[in-house]
Design an enzyme around this catalytic site. Sequence first.
Site, PDB file in Angstrom:
ATOM      1  CB  CYS A 116      -9.964  -0.542  -5.217  1.00  0.00           C
ATOM      2  SG  CYS A 116     -11.045   0.821  -4.788  1.00  0.00           S
ATOM      3  CG  HIS A 248      -6.130   0.934  -5.294  1.00  0.00           C
ATOM      4  ND1 HIS A 248      -6.761   1.422  -6.411  1.00  0.00           N
ATOM      5  CD2 HIS A 248      -6.900   1.285  -4.225  1.00  0.00           C
ATOM      6  CE1 HIS A 248      -7.872   2.041  -6.028  1.00  0.00           C
ATOM      7  NE2 HIS A 248      -7.974   1.979  -4.710  1.00  0.00           N
ATOM      8  CG  ASN A 278      -9.825   5.165  -5.215  1.00  0.00           C
ATOM      9  OD1 ASN A 278      -9.844   4.414  -6.196  1.00  0.00           O
ATOM     10  ND2 ASN A 278      -9.994   4.729  -3.977  1.00  0.00           N
TER      11      ASN A 278
END
Length: 321
Positions: A116, A248, A278
């Site tokens: 990520c 994020h 996500n």
Amino acid sequence: MNKILHSRMSGIATYLPEKILTNDDLAKIVDTNNEWIVTRTGIERRHIAEDNEYTYDLATKSALKTLQAENISASDIDCIIVSTTTPKDKCPATAVKVQSLLGAKNAFAFDIQAACSGFVYGLSIADSFIKSGQAKNVLLIGAETMSKVTDWADRSTCVLFGDGAGSCIVSEAIDDEHKVIATKLYSDGNRYDQIVIHNSEKNNCRGHMTMSGSEVFKSAIRCMAESVNDILTENNMTIDDVDWIIPHQANARIIKSLCEQNNFPADKAIVSLQEHANTSSATIPMAIDCGIKSGKIKDGNMLLLTAMGAGLTWGSAIVKL
Ligand code: ACO
């Protein structure tokens, strides 16, 4: 050759697959419900690639929008960096397939894997290439098909992820108003086991994920806070100098706690995860794109990007957009 002092980031674009999976749809697959997912994560829906739609397809579709936004042709790109944890094949790189699909014949192309945190890692690499004169127009893409490595029988992870891509051009800064000011990267392999996509098939997916959810939750807050505070201090800045924080997009509660525990104004944080869940290395460009489209982020705004992912890897960047 003139020394290049700064790069700039421009042409932010995103691509989301057409198919949408809502929380109610997921409740038909595993023992979950909309209320649990929204309360615990903030996620409302995610986009899912078709079976024959791969990470390089998503990356290319986003890249085409970036080229159009910047009004440059594929042949002007001299470097393509794709950040992905979910390539179609282990080898060759997703980036070379994107090069071929775009017809970017003058580019060299490669992938990076920092989960990520990949977009921030990629930005740091692209920034270095521009400053060293090794490239003039870097096409940076974060692209993922998380659905293809998701165990759809595991309710603790399958509700969290989605597919998508985000891209931008990193090139030489031509004025002081649009530039990448700094990037800062970290990793800690001692926390390797906190999130792993295993190289084995389970429940019909190409690999399966294990994650210590609560450990990752705490790590995410601590790591992003550390890198934000370090990068601001090193650049003689405070959070007051920042227009928008682009964290994020994993969990709205992580973003809320990050702001509360560090006295960052929560209304400066862009949150877009309700729309796409996500998408790993694609969430940061997606959040910037959402911020621009909603009219929040404006030309010349000071952005603070911060991410944490498997590895653990984490990092931040300060960008005057
Ligand atoms: N639906 C309903 N109930 C569920 C679900 C679900 N989808 N998932 C778990 N539960 C249950 C659990 O079984 C547990 O039940 P119990 O109390 O009877 O045992 C209860 O809900 C609470 O579970 P927790 O895991 O404690 O829930 P928590 O509030 O910690 O939220 C979550 C879990 C959302 C995973 C959170 O820990 C989180 O967001 N962690 C961070 C994940 C993350 O950021 N990952 C990003 C990195 S990924 C990458 O880099 C590739």
